[in-house]
Each structure stands twice: as C-alpha cells, then as structure tokens.
Write a protein that holds these residues in place. Structure first.
Motif, mmCIF file in Angstrom:
data_model
loop_
_atom_site.group_PDB
_atom_site.id
_atom_site.type_symbol
_atom_site.label_atom_id
_atom_site.label_comp_id
_atom_site.label_asym_id
_atom_site.label_seq_id
_atom_site.Cartn_x
_atom_site.Cartn_y
_atom_site.Cartn_z
ATOM 1 N N UNK A 143 -6.790 -0.568 -10.398
ATOM 2 C CA UNK A 143 -7.114 -1.481 -11.613
ATOM 3 C C UNK A 143 -8.610 -1.856 -11.223
ATOM 4 N N UNK A 144 -9.179 -2.218 -12.569
ATOM 5 C CA UNK A 144 -10.612 -2.781 -12.146
ATOM 6 C C UNK A 144 -10.371 -4.204 -11.757
ATOM 7 N N UNK A 145 -11.645 -4.779 -11.175
ATOM 8 C CA UNK A 145 -11.558 -6.032 -10.421
ATOM 9 C C UNK A 145 -11.284 -7.239 -11.529
ATOM 10 N N UNK A 146 -11.716 -6.912 -12.744
ATOM 11 C CA UNK A 146 -11.492 -7.878 -13.803
ATOM 12 C C UNK A 146 -10.119 -8.274 -13.967
ATOM 13 N N UNK A 191 -10.409 -1.398 -7.909
ATOM 14 C CA UNK A 191 -9.534 -1.941 -6.874
ATOM 15 C C UNK A 191 -8.600 -0.665 -6.347
ATOM 16 N N UNK A 192 -8.336 0.016 -5.625
ATOM 17 C CA UNK A 192 -7.355 1.295 -5.602
ATOM 18 C C UNK A 192 -6.103 0.659 -4.795
ATOM 19 N N UNK A 193 -4.926 1.153 -4.695
ATOM 20 C CA UNK A 193 -3.738 0.890 -4.312
ATOM 21 C C UNK A 193 -3.884 0.013 -2.817
ATOM 22 N N UNK A 194 -4.857 0.540 -2.078
ATOM 23 C CA UNK A 194 -5.000 0.412 -0.800
ATOM 24 C C UNK A 194 -5.693 -0.976 -0.698
ATOM 25 N N UNK A 195 -6.286 -1.561 -1.973
ATOM 26 C CA UNK A 195 -7.158 -2.640 -2.010
ATOM 27 C C UNK A 195 -8.579 -2.787 -1.633
ATOM 28 N N UNK A 196 -9.027 -1.271 -1.546
ATOM 29 C CA UNK A 196 -10.440 -1.017 -1.330
ATOM 30 C C UNK A 196 -11.071 -0.778 -2.892
ATOM 31 N N UNK A 334 -1.716 -16.803 0.458
ATOM 32 C CA UNK A 334 -1.488 -17.873 -0.367
ATOM 33 C C UNK A 334 -2.222 -17.444 -1.687
ATOM 34 N N UNK A 335 -2.250 -16.048 -2.010
ATOM 35 C CA UNK A 335 -3.078 -15.964 -3.240
ATOM 36 C C UNK A 335 -1.798 -16.438 -4.438
ATOM 37 N N UNK A 336 -2.513 -17.073 -5.440
ATOM 38 C CA UNK A 336 -1.604 -17.302 -6.640
ATOM 39 C C UNK A 336 -1.481 -16.519 -7.196
ATOM 40 N N UNK A 337 -0.194 -16.218 -8.002
ATOM 41 C CA UNK A 337 -0.059 -14.905 -8.908
ATOM 42 C C UNK A 337 0.127 -13.824 -7.955
ATOM 43 N N UNK A 338 0.395 -12.902 -8.794
ATOM 44 C CA UNK A 338 0.965 -11.363 -8.182
ATOM 45 C C UNK A 338 -0.208 -10.429 -8.426
ATOM 46 N N UNK A 339 -0.268 -9.312 -7.237
ATOM 47 C CA UNK A 339 -1.324 -8.256 -7.457
ATOM 48 C C UNK A 339 -0.510 -7.137 -6.947
ATOM 49 N N UNK A 340 -0.959 -6.030 -7.588
ATOM 50 C CA UNK A 340 -0.587 -4.562 -7.268
ATOM 51 C C UNK A 340 -0.773 -4.351 -5.893
ATOM 52 N N UNK A 341 -1.484 -5.211 -5.132
ATOM 53 C CA UNK A 341 -1.871 -4.923 -3.598
ATOM 54 C C UNK A 341 -1.138 -5.773 -2.475
ATOM 55 N N UNK A 342 -0.345 -6.841 -3.076
ATOM 56 C CA UNK A 342 0.494 -7.792 -2.419
ATOM 57 C C UNK A 342 1.545 -7.061 -1.460
ATOM 58 N N UNK A 343 1.240 -7.358 -0.267
ATOM 59 C CA UNK A 343 2.552 -6.810 0.859
ATOM 60 C C UNK A 343 3.517 -7.561 0.717
ATOM 61 N N UNK A 344 4.815 -7.148 1.326
ATOM 62 C CA UNK A 344 6.151 -7.759 1.048
ATOM 63 C C UNK A 344 5.947 -9.334 1.430
ATOM 64 N N UNK A 345 5.324 -9.716 2.758
ATOM 65 C CA UNK A 345 5.414 -10.968 3.209
ATOM 66 C C UNK A 345 4.907 -11.947 2.101
ATOM 67 N N UNK A 346 3.623 -11.371 1.323
ATOM 68 C CA UNK A 346 2.938 -12.070 0.482
ATOM 69 C C UNK A 346 3.762 -12.416 -0.736
ATOM 70 N N UNK A 347 4.299 -11.118 -1.148
ATOM 71 C CA UNK A 347 5.153 -11.231 -2.432
ATOM 72 C C UNK A 347 5.988 -12.389 -2.388
ATOM 73 N N UNK A 348 6.732 -12.526 -1.155
ATOM 74 C CA UNK A 348 7.830 -13.409 -1.122
ATOM 75 C C UNK A 348 7.217 -14.898 -1.170
ATOM 76 N N UNK A 349 6.102 -15.060 -0.745
ATOM 77 C CA UNK A 349 5.564 -16.545 -0.798
ATOM 78 C C UNK A 349 5.444 -16.739 -2.367
#
Length: 617
Positions: A143-146, A191-196, A334-349
């Motif tokens: 997805x795009x950075x926006x 921003x690709x699926x690996x966050x690049x 601690x990123x607020x909200x969800x992202x397509x690139x969150x790793x499982x531990x970040x998702x749980x938080x």
C-alpha cells in the motif's frame, strides 16, 4: 444512413466522420481491428477504463484496478512477455492528445529508468495502443505510505526513522544521476509486505542541468508537499525533495501535514510564509533530535536545509543511534492502530489497546443510555478519561462510570477532564461523517458553557453526543480488532502466497475491499469481511486450486449457516438471509457447471452475508 458515433464520456451523438466529441472533445472510437485468434476482446482506440480479464495492447492481461490519479488509472496486469505481474498506468483519454501531458508521461519513464536502486520502483515500458498512452512499471504488493499512515493514525519514531532513511537512500541515488522528483509525497511511496519503501511516479522529474520542461508560469507539484522555491516558480534542485521528505517525516509522526488550507493556493502560500506547528502538539513522544531533523528539512531557505539526501539519511541514522535500544523496542511495538506489516507480537499489543478502548466505549454508551440524569461528583477528580494499558478492562468500566458523575460537575478539575476526553475522542473518530458532527456539537456546547460563566462554568449536558461518539469508537475499534486478528492468521501462512494458492489470491483481493469499506467508515461491513477473511486465510492450506477452493468455501458457508441459525429471528435482516440463500444456490449452480472461479466468488458473497447475520447475534 450512417450510424452516429456515441461519445464514451458524455454519451452525446456525433457525426460518423467525427474524431472528437462535439460536446466534450473526448476522442471518439474509430473502427477497431479484428482479433485474429478470437480470444482477445476488441479494443477501441479511445479508452476510459480497462475491464478485468481483457488483453490490452496484445500483451497485458488486466487483473484489477489498483489506483487512480490526476493523470489516469493504474492497473495490476500480467505481462505475457515478462511472465510477471506489472503495474500499468493508463493516461486518461481526454488528455491523451495533450502534448505536454504525454511529454510528462514520457519523462516519467525516461528519467526514472536511469535509476536502479532497491528503494525506487523500476520502470519498464512506454507505449501506445490506439489513442491510449500507457506506462508499465514494477508491481509492488502493498500500500502507499499515505494509506499506511492513515491506518495507524501516526507512526512510531522507530518506524518513521526507518521509512525516512529508506526514502532518503532512494533520493540519494536519483540525485546522483541528476534526477529530481519534484512531487515527492506519501502517495508516491509504496510500502511492500516486508515494510520496505519504494519511491515511484517520476512524472514531474527532470534532469536538474537541463532547461525546464514545464514552461514559464506553470507551478507543478502537490501544494501540501511543495517547497517555497516551487511556489515562487524558481529553479529547483534536489533540495526540493529534501523539503518534501521533511513534510513526510512530520506527517509520519503526527498523522497530518504541517500546512492546510481551503484552497491549493492557500496551502502553497503557507509553505512560503508560515512556520510548521510544533510536532509536540500532536505527538509529545517525538524526540528532540528527530524534530531538529524535520525542522532543518523544512527550512524556507534551501541553503539552510540539508544539502544532499545523503546528509539527510546520515542525520536520521544519528537520531536512531541516539535512541536507547529499550526506547526503540517500545516504539516498534507500540504503534497505535493496525498495519498490514505488523508482526504477531505487535498485533497482540494493538488488539489489547483496541480492546481497552472498546470496553470503555461500551461502558460509557451503556451507562449513559440507562441513566436518566448525571449527578455532580465534586469529590471525584480525574485528570483524564482515557484508560491506561495496565488493567485496561477494569479501568475502562470504572472510568466510564466516573465520566457520568462529572458531566454536570462545576469542579474545575472535572471540567478539564471532560475537555481532555473530548479532545482525545477526536483522534479515534473518522475524518468526516455524523460522528464528527456530533463531536463538533459537543465541543460547541462545552465552549458555550465555559464562555457563559468562566468563573463557575461546568461540563455541559453532552451525554447524548458522548453516547453516539463512544458507539462509533466502539464499532471502529471492533473492526480494527477483527483486522488485526485476520493479519495474525495471514502472517502465519509460511510458504503460501497469491502466486501459488487460489484461496490466498482471492482473500488478498477481498482484503482491499475490506480496507476500502473501513476507510469509508463502514465499520460493520469491514468487520464482517475481515472476520470472513480470517476464516478463508485459515483454509488456505486446503485451497491451492480453484477446485479445492470451492470445497473449502462451501465448508465455510456451511459453518456460518450453523452459527447464524442461533441468532434470534427478531435480530435477523430478512433480506440478508434470503440473499445469502439465493447466492449460495447460485454458487452451487456454477460449481455443477465447472465454472469454479465464479462458484468461489458466489460462495464468498454468501459467506459475507452470513457473517453479517452472525455478527448481529
């Protein structure tokens, strides 16, 4: 009698020998060549949009539309020659005959092709088909950075530093080759699926040593990201991209651009004459070192900015080195909200944070609804109505009750608590809609109350608005949690992708529809689709082919029928139920005829309706 030509844009009738519409000047379709193999649909010369499945220019199989902008639509397509997916940008037919626009399109390929760097989207080919001009480039799955920023409200310091350095690295290579982007913005960074990050859309690029291609008196760029020298129509160099990167950094850590206005000109003038508002007003957690980098990028005088992208990249790296590893780890998780690139531990938080807010919303909404009056509670003073992470659920319920006790209080501390709560609420609401209007009304009531008697003004009676606001927040966070849960399942699918699994490809396509629904504030619809997609991703190992996908989706429909059967009849929308039955029957009909892809599509639609019924229970 010769047949009249109908304009594909405005539908006006034109004489058969006309090349352009007499009403809107759109190029009219001419006699199209026949297909020799009988498999390719005939393409008329004037093109407004491309349909899924069509073979364009004898080479590109259109898969889906993935975006659109001022110059045209962008499609994902399969290139039969390269044997891979590409992004195909199609120029709008009404500007295909604009020589400057076509030249700008040509420059995008001509200049960007000089750049071979992991942080820059590769450009492939420029061509024509009939009257249509098109450009093909590397397809980036993501997805795009926006959109990435919007999904998370704002990014953590660590993530902003990471993406900022990647953009700077791409600019460094472009500037080394003499290429200036001139329209750098989050929409032009994928921003690709690996966050690049990958920079794309060099439609405004030019070689810095050459004469300007835009002509005198023409200001090109996007006002929100435009440098002061672009506003003044002065000669530009790579430092305009550094200014734009400063705005992108500002937006990543705050969630908004530094300059806004009612018109593009108003925004452009602010770029030239005003200072950016303090980053800390929106995000007090941004370190001083990063703020200093942002402000230096945003200097009005190009000579006071970083002079090269390499300098900017090094400055961002120094900020990262200066942060302790503990701070960076907290920031990353601690990123607020969800992202397509969150790793499982970040998702749980993220799920935990969302759950806390949702419980608070439910508590406040329920108690406000059940309580006819709210009594002052002078002894109960609260600095904030927003719960902390520790003991979030218990704190949410307790705080919700406390809010009711202070809505009518005249205690100055309680008034401040309500004021702070209203301000915090806005961050969790959509950009527009009825809930935002309710928030504005609550704010106006609050301000009127305080202005009426500053010495003794208390929190106004805003229970109705509070109930509506918290209901929206609760629904929104429920959709977010559903998306996070779906992503957690998706990230665990090792070895499966859209390239080797039919169900994965179908789910990924529907995921965009869910994201679109969420962006349009359809939280109930997006929540239902995210929950369904979680089921589909779980079935991916059994859905490698369309035939296996039919079996897997049929089982999902069967399971949802069982779950929906326990929902009280009074809660069920009869239209949803009948439509689900009809579409499921249609799916079985497709399957019996061997039309497996349409069968899977129909089963997915039926499952979505059943999931919505299930959610009402």
């Amino acid at each position: 009698m010769d047949m009249l030509l109908k304009c594909p844009s405005c539908q006006a009738d034109n004489q058969p020998d006309s090349r352009f519409c007499s009403r809107c000047a759109t190029p009219l379709p001419q006699e199209a060549p026949s297909d020799s193999d009988g498999l390719t649909r005939t393409m008329i010369a004037s093109i407004d949009r491309l349909e899924r499945g069509i073979l364009f220019a004898g080479r590109y199989e259109i898969i889906e539309e993935i975006g659109r902008g001022g110059m045209g639509r962008v499609y994902r397509a399969y290139d039969r020659q390269l044997k891979e997916d590409v992004a195909l940008k199609l120029l709008k037919p009404e500007i295909s005959f604009n020589e400057k626009a076509v030249e700008r399109f040509r420059n995008e390929l001509k200049f960007a092709r000089r750049i071979a760097h992991p942080r820059v989207c590769r450009m492939y080919d420029l061509g024509e088909s009939g009257l249509a001009h098109y450009l093909t480039m590397e397809y980036v799955e993501g997805e795009d950075l926006k959109a990435f920023i919007r999904r998370s409200d704002h990014l953590t310091t660590a993530k902003a530093l990471d993406i900022g350095r990647q953009i700077a690295e791409g600019l460094e290579e472009a500037h080394r080759l003499g290429v200036v982007h001139r329209d750098l913005k989050p929409q032009n960074v994928m921003i690709d699926r690996e966050g690049k990050a990958k920079i794309m859309d060099f439609g405004l690029a030019r070689i810095s040593e050459t004469e300007g291609l835009t002509g005198s008196g023409l200001m090109l760029g996007t006002p929100e990201y435009m440098s002061p020298e672009q506003v003044d129509l002065k000669d530009v160099d790579g430092r305009v991209d550094i200014y734009a990167l400063g705005i992108i950094l500002y937006e990543m850590v705050t969630g908004h651009v530094p300059f806004k206005g009612e018109t593009p000109l108003a925004v452009a003038l602010k770029q030239k004459n005003e200072k950016a508002r303090d980053v800390r007003e929106s995000n007090p957690l941004v370190p001083d070192t990063l703020i200093s980098v942002i402000l230096k990028c945003l200097e009005k005088d190009p000579g006071r900015r970083y002079q090269t992208a390499a300098e900017t990249s090094e400055a961002l790296l120094e900020v990262e080195r200066g942060l302790s590893s503990a701070v960076l780890e907290i920031s990353k998780t601690a990123t607020r909200g969800s992202s397509a690139h969150l790793r499982p531990r970040r998702i749980k938080r993220a799920v935990a944070v969302s759950a806390a807010l949702a419980v608070l919303a439910a508590a406040i909404a329920a108690v406000v609804f059940l309580t006819g009056k709210r009594n002052p509670a002078p002894s109960a003073r609260h600095s904030s109505i927003v719960p902390t992470l520790e003991g979030a659920e218990e704190e949410s319920v307790r705080t919700g009750r406390a809010l009711l006790g202070i809505l009518g209080s005249k205690d100055p501390e309680n008034v401040k608590a309500v004021e702070k709560t209203l301000k915090e609420m806005r961050r969790y609401l959509p950009e527009s809609g009825p809930s935002v209007e309710a928030w504005k009304q609550a704010q106006e009531k609050f301000e009127r109350s305080r202005a009426g008697d500053p010495a003794s003004a208390g929190a106004p009676e805003i229970g109705g608005e509070m109930q509506q606001l918290m209901a929206v927040i609760s629904e929104r966070e429920s959709a977010r949690r559903s998306r996070d849960s779906m992503i957690l399942v998706k990230t665990g699918l090792r070895g499966w992708s859209a390239d080797n699994n039919f169900l994965f490809r179908l789910a990924q396509f529907e995921e965009r529809n869910a994201d679109d629904a969420f962006a349009k504030n359809d939280y109930a619809g997006s929540r239902a689709l995210y929950r369904l997609l979680e089921r589909i991703y779980l079935a991916v190992p059994n859905g490698k082919t369309a035939a296996r996908g039919v079996v897997a989706l049929r089982e999902i429909v069967k399971s949802l029928k069982t779950e929906a059967a326990v929902v009280p009849e009074a809660k069920i929308d009869s239209w949803l139920a009948s439509s689900a039955r009809e579409i499921a029957a249609e799916a079985e009909s497709f399957a019996s005829k061997g039309d497996l892809e349409n069968a899977c599509g129909a089963f997915t639609r039926a499952a979505f309706l059943l999931q919505k019924i299930r959610d009402t229970g």
